[in-house]
Design a protein around this motif. Structure first.
Motif, mmCIF file in Angstrom:
data_model
loop_
_atom_site.group_PDB
_atom_site.id
_atom_site.type_symbol
_atom_site.label_atom_id
_atom_site.label_comp_id
_atom_site.label_asym_id
_atom_site.label_seq_id
_atom_site.Cartn_x
_atom_site.Cartn_y
_atom_site.Cartn_z
ATOM 1 N N PHE A 395 0.831 -1.208 0.000
ATOM 2 C CA PHE A 395 0.000 0.000 0.000
ATOM 3 C C PHE A 395 0.859 1.248 0.000
ATOM 4 O O PHE A 395 0.653 2.161 -0.804
ATOM 5 C CB PHE A 395 -0.935 0.009 1.196
ATOM 6 C CG PHE A 395 -1.604 1.332 1.378
ATOM 7 C CD1 PHE A 395 -2.532 1.775 0.458
ATOM 8 C CD2 PHE A 395 -1.284 2.156 2.435
ATOM 9 C CE1 PHE A 395 -3.139 3.006 0.593
ATOM 10 C CE2 PHE A 395 -1.881 3.386 2.573
ATOM 11 C CZ PHE A 395 -2.805 3.814 1.655
ATOM 12 N N PHE A 396 1.849 1.288 0.889
ATOM 13 C CA PHE A 396 2.675 2.498 0.933
ATOM 14 C C PHE A 396 3.425 2.680 -0.369
ATOM 15 O O PHE A 396 3.569 3.798 -0.864
ATOM 16 C CB PHE A 396 3.640 2.434 2.115
ATOM 17 C CG PHE A 396 3.069 3.064 3.331
ATOM 18 C CD1 PHE A 396 3.011 4.433 3.427
ATOM 19 C CD2 PHE A 396 2.551 2.303 4.338
ATOM 20 C CE1 PHE A 396 2.451 5.034 4.533
ATOM 21 C CE2 PHE A 396 1.992 2.883 5.442
ATOM 22 C CZ PHE A 396 1.939 4.254 5.547
ATOM 23 N N PHE A 399 1.105 4.092 -2.787
ATOM 24 C CA PHE A 399 0.830 5.469 -2.387
ATOM 25 C C PHE A 399 1.952 6.399 -2.827
ATOM 26 O O PHE A 399 1.703 7.446 -3.438
ATOM 27 C CB PHE A 399 0.627 5.508 -0.873
ATOM 28 C CG PHE A 399 0.644 6.876 -0.296
ATOM 29 C CD1 PHE A 399 -0.401 7.745 -0.534
ATOM 30 C CD2 PHE A 399 1.712 7.304 0.468
ATOM 31 C CE1 PHE A 399 -0.386 9.023 -0.006
ATOM 32 C CE2 PHE A 399 1.740 8.568 0.987
ATOM 33 C CZ PHE A 399 0.694 9.430 0.752
ATOM 34 N N GLY A 468 4.900 -1.533 5.863
ATOM 35 C CA GLY A 468 3.580 -0.927 5.804
ATOM 36 C C GLY A 468 3.237 -0.102 7.022
ATOM 37 O O GLY A 468 2.441 0.824 6.945
#
Lengths: 484, 498
Positions: A395-396, A399, A468
């Motif tokens: 996710f990071f 992002f 994360g």
């Protein structure tokens, strides 16, 4: 001989990791011939020791950054980041394969030696500062990988995989070499910084020439990172190769190839950015779309992960397309997060596949949550990270990549990329569905995972979660080390 | 470490403990844990201005910034109240993979509380996505026949909406240099951050799309009936009572104050969609043969009221909308529980399988009747207050809309009473008479708090409404003020341009 031609000790210090890896690999090869079968058990610990030592050396070398061997190699934060990453992947590969090799009755020193050589090649790629070194590193890494892909030589799929990888790989490398030759012909140098200077000079090589050379080299790079339209080999190779080798191939060489891609395009070809950015834009989008939409169709989990790894290369290409410092940092962070995530996923596949890799269909994961909840939970973490659910490294990574893309005003690429990642959720969910929501089918029992494989799986999972939840450390390092 | 952090993180601790604890204690442990969390969360009423603001990630500057205010207070309490209730209703119903079930419920509670108190956009997004995972498993593992289809649909719908919100969040960060909600709002108000009309509209739509799917607003509602019908009772309860409020909460908290001009600009078609949803949901509910589907469509209708109230931009409308969120949580949660009770007895959700239930189960039918009356907005019960406020707020804007929305109230009486009649009256068939028994003490314990709340919230709104109104007034003030200042800022530029 002029003494200034001799390398200084500082220069040796800077390539100590590669030296350690090569020496360890050679020792393993020698011992292979002299040790008895029983004594060969030391190969895995020996390889791990070599990898650990080279990681220490890589970190230590970061303390005295600089170039070596007449600017052929350069040790900077960027190089250190990738060196540590590929060495860590090499360690995971050793952990994931010891029991696998025993299971397939193919124990042997050359497997570890090949891993070590491949990692050495990737380290050279990470530090390469000129086109010849890039080519040499790439070849060292690739040739070892070709053999690894066909390691179980009695297995037809292994042979197909290795042959395909080798033929297509050599073909692509030829393009790369052709591009290198062009550049050398027109600028008279292979040093990346020098090429940039030449290109920036008024009256330097025309954009047409540079563009053609950059495009030719991109064929080579695009093959290694499995970017569309050079991705066709990846599913066949990953499916056919031994599962731990697929795990290794899908992350280590890919990370190193991105390192040289970033280094070349951000340094040497930076003056021609206006020309290559649109090409990479289209390539990134095509790679994401091809990877994700093809993955939806797959029923074999190794193929599915192969297509998913193509899609992930597309996300990293988005960061490259951003062509900014933060884009470089985002690509680095993403590759680290992706490396542990994808390796972990393949490691679980290695485990579930059992002897002879007969269980690689998605349905073969049915009821894994009831049979071995811990393994299912780990695969869940990896899949959620691949989807890009918060609190995982994936996710990071996404992002930061899309943040970099928006920074560079790539609004459409961001929107399309994010929508792509929503599409991707579908096929990862299919695996979760099978694991958790289907009952196990009666069949061959699934033995518990061996301790070494467990280390690989849990280690990857911990790294995925740490990246994360507490990404600051890695991210800060990547931001400082990012290419300008 | 404040009380608020404790309320947020205790469910996570419970989740982790449950994962490693032996299976035999997971049910009791989960109930105990959730009751403790509820007890602690009651302390929040006495202390409504708690906040914690510490850095989480240095760069980009993401902060662990959570705060409580009148808007989030009751939603947090609703979550902490409904979690033990959801555990209690699953007590007998969940008989396989018990440990994971209760673990996921606690994880869901963690995510939901986080959504309601996050003051950092990034943190908000993190919690928003975390909520998806446990609900996906709750539906997919313990649901009915088509559970997998429903679970995947639920996940993909929400995911598709939220990625665009992520893009908008990143974009806002790139413009403002911060993820902090209060900071962004203050930058907007002081004119340090100016969004041109087109950008504001796109950002608004990105946020709005994600929230509208969650609400769900017509025509994005199609995942909801599937998810509800297939989910286990506890899943339906949590989904209807709390999860849907994530969407409406987001609209109030983020869409209005951050993008007031776009919100005003889009209000007409959003209201039109809300009214369509009210009438459409009610009409579709009327013809459902399946009880859960009926209640699910009634949710579409009820939540249309909430959206209508929000986009009336009036104090009453907004108060009514927020009050209606809580009401819907209480009464629809209770309806899903009661349908679950019926299912546990008769093992069918089809209305036609019932009839004459009142004879063998008089207490159940009384409780169902009270809940039904609450749901259709009978005065003295909770929904009446919310619906009235929404309608009054809307009436200040447009009488026509109010008239159409009021139609929804009438229709809701039709489908709910008709449902009641078909299930509870008439002669009990043999199947019903054979299977039906009255409420057990556990079932009483689970439903009583909700019944009490229906009456309390319907008769003495003073206990609940003041903090909501105060916060809504602030939100409305922000929304208006920004509009005015923006116009003033633009005037000189326009003059210069000419």
């Amino acid at each position: 001989m002029d003494s200034s031609m001799l390398p200084t000790s500082a220069e040796y210090y800077r390539i100590l990791p590669e030296i350690i890896l090569t020496v360890t690999g050679t020792i393993v090869m020698f011992l292979e011939a002299v040790l008895s079968d029983w004594q060969k058990r030391i190969f895995a610990p020996l390889a791990l020791a070599g990898l650990t030592a080279s990681m220490v050396a890589a970190i230590a070398a970061n303390g005295s950054p600089g170039s070596a061997f007449h600017d052929m190699l350069i040790v900077d934060g960027f190089a250190t980041f990738f060196r540590v990453l590929v060495i860590a992947v090499g360690m995971l590969a050793v952990f994931a394969s010891t029991e696998y090799l025993k299971r397939e009755s193919h124990p042997g020193g050359e497997f570890y030696a090949l891993i070590l050589f491949s990692v050495a090649g990737q380290c050279i790629m990470a530090t390469a500062n000129e086109l010849i070194m890039i080519f040499i590193g790439l070849e060292i890494s690739s040739i070892a990988s070709y053999i690894l892909a066909g390691y179980l030589r009695d297995d037809a799929r292994n042979n197909e995989s290795a042959l395909k990888y080798f033929l297509l790989g050599s073909f692509a490398t030829a393009f790369l070499l052709f591009g290198v030759a062009w550049i050398y012909g027109f600028t008279g140098t292979t040093n990346l910084a020098e090429i940039r200077r030449q290109l920036e000079m008024p009256g330097g090589p025309s954009l047409l020439v540079t563009g053609t050379a950059a495009a030719l080299m991109f064929v080579g790079f695009g093959f290694k990172i499995s970017a569309a339209p050079f991705q066709v080999w990846a599913p066949d190779v990953y499916q056919g190769a031994p599962a731990p080798v697929s795990a290794f191939l899908s992350v280590g060489p890919k990370a190193a190839a991105f390192a040289i891609l970033l280094r070349t395009y951000f340094t040497a070809f930076a003056p021609a950015a206006q020309q290559w950015v649109p090409v990479l834009w289209a390539c990134a989008l095509a790679t994401m779309i091809v990877g994700n939409f093809a993955a939806i169709q797959q029923s074999n989990i190794k193929r599915l992960l192969a297509y998913s790894s193509i899609a992930h290369a597309g996300y990293v290409l988005v960061a490259v397309t951003a062509h900014s410092e933060i884009g470089s940092a985002a690509a680095m962070f993403y590759l680290a997060a992706y490396a542990f995530t994808n390796f972990g996923a393949f490691a679980v596949v290695t485990h579930v596949a059992r002897k002879g890799e007969r269980y690689t269909k998605i349905e073969d994961f049915a009821g894994l949550a009831q049979r071995q909840p811990a393994m299912a939970a780990m695969l869940t973490i990896f899949l959620l990270s691949l989807i890009g659910v918060p609190l995982t490294g994936g996710f990071f990574g996404k992002f930061y990549i899309f943040k970099a893309a928006l920074d560079s005003h790539l609004v459409w690429l961001t929107v399309l990329g994010l929508l792509n990642s929503a599409v991707a959720a579908y096929y990862y969910l299919r695996i979760l569905v099978v694991m958790y929501m289907k009952d196990p089918e009666p069949g061959e029992a699934l033995p518990a995972a061996g301790p070494a494989l467990q280390i690989a799986v849990y280690g990857s999972a911990i790294a995925t979660l740490v990246l994360g939840i507490f990404p600051s450390f890695v991210l800060d390092f990547a931001s400082k080390a990012a290419l300008k | 470490m404040t009380l608020l952090d404790a309320v947020l993180f205790l469910p996570l601790v419970g989740f982790l403990i449950l994962l490693i604890a032996p299976k035999s204690i997971s049910r009791t442990g989960a109930l105990l844990f959730s009751l403790i969390v509820f007890a602690i969360s009651l302390g929040l009423i006495a202390n409504q201005s708690l906040s914690t603001n510490v850095p989480w990630i240095d760069y980009p500057p993401i902060r662990y910034h959570v705060a409580l205010d009148g808007l989030s207070l009751w939603l947090v309490l609703l979550t902490t109240l409904l979690t033990p209730i959801a555990i209690a209703v699953s007590w007998k119903y969940i008989d396989h993979r018990v440990k994971e079930f209760y673990a996921f419920l606690l994880l869901l509670e963690f995510g939901l509380i986080g959504v309601f108190i996050s003051m950092d956009l990034f943190l908000f997004y993190v919690f928003w996505e975390i909520c998806l995972v446990p609900m996906y498993f709750l539906i997919g593992i313990w649901g009915h026949e088509r559970r997998i289809y429903a679970a995947v649909k639920f996940f993909l719908y929400t995911m598709a909406g939220s990625v665009l919100m992520l893009a908008a969040i990143i974009f806002l960060y790139n413009k403002s240099g911060t993820f902090d909600y209060t900071e962004i709002v203050s930058q907007l108000q002081t004119g340090r951050l100016v969004l041109d009309a087109r950008t504001e509209l796109l950002l608004f739509l990105a946020f709005f799309g994600s929230f509208a799917i969650k609400v769900p607003l017509f025509p994005l509602h199609t995942w909801l009936p599937d998810a509800h019908v297939e989910a286990p009772t506890a899943g339906s309860v949590m989904l209807a009572s709390v999860m849907l409020k994530m969407g409406t909460y987001g609209l109030v908290r983020f869409c209005l104050p951050m993008f007031p001009n776009a919100a005003h600009q889009c209000a007409w078609w959003i209201s039109a969609l809300a009214i369509t949803g009210i009438v459409y949901g009610a009409l579709v509910a009327m013809v459902q043969p399946n009880m859960k589907k009926l209640v699910a469509y009634s949710s579409v209708s009820h939540l249309g009221f909430v959206v209508l109230g929000i986009f009336s931009f009036t104090q009453q409308g907004l108060d009514g909308a927020v009050y209606q969120m809580l009401n819907h949580g209480v009464s629809t949660g209770a309806l899903f529980m009661l349908v679950g009770y019926l299912y546990e007895r008769r093992h069918s959700l089809e209305i036609s399988a019932y009839g004459g239930v009142a004879t063998p189960a008089p207490n159940l039918s009384i409780v169902f009747l009270i809940t039904t009356l609450a749901s259709i907005g009978l005065p003295m019960l909770n929904n009446f207050v919310g619906e009235y406020l929404v309608l009054q707020g809307t009436a200040n804007v447009s009488m026509t809309w109010t008239a159409f929305a009021a139609l929804g109230v009438i229709l809701s009486a039709c489908y709910m009473l008709w449902l009641y009649q078909r299930v509870f009256y008439g002669k009990a068939s043999e199947g019903v008479a054979h299977h039906m028994y009255d409420l057990t003490s556990r079932e009483w314990a689970a439903i009583l708090p909700l019944l009490a709340l229906m009456v309390w919230m319907g008769t003495y709104t003073q206990s609940f409404l003041p903090p909501i109104s105060a916060q809504n007034a602030r939100i409305l003030e922000n929304t208006q003020k920004l509009k005015v200042e923006r116009v003033q800022n633009q005037t000189p530029e326009v003059a210069r341009g000419q």
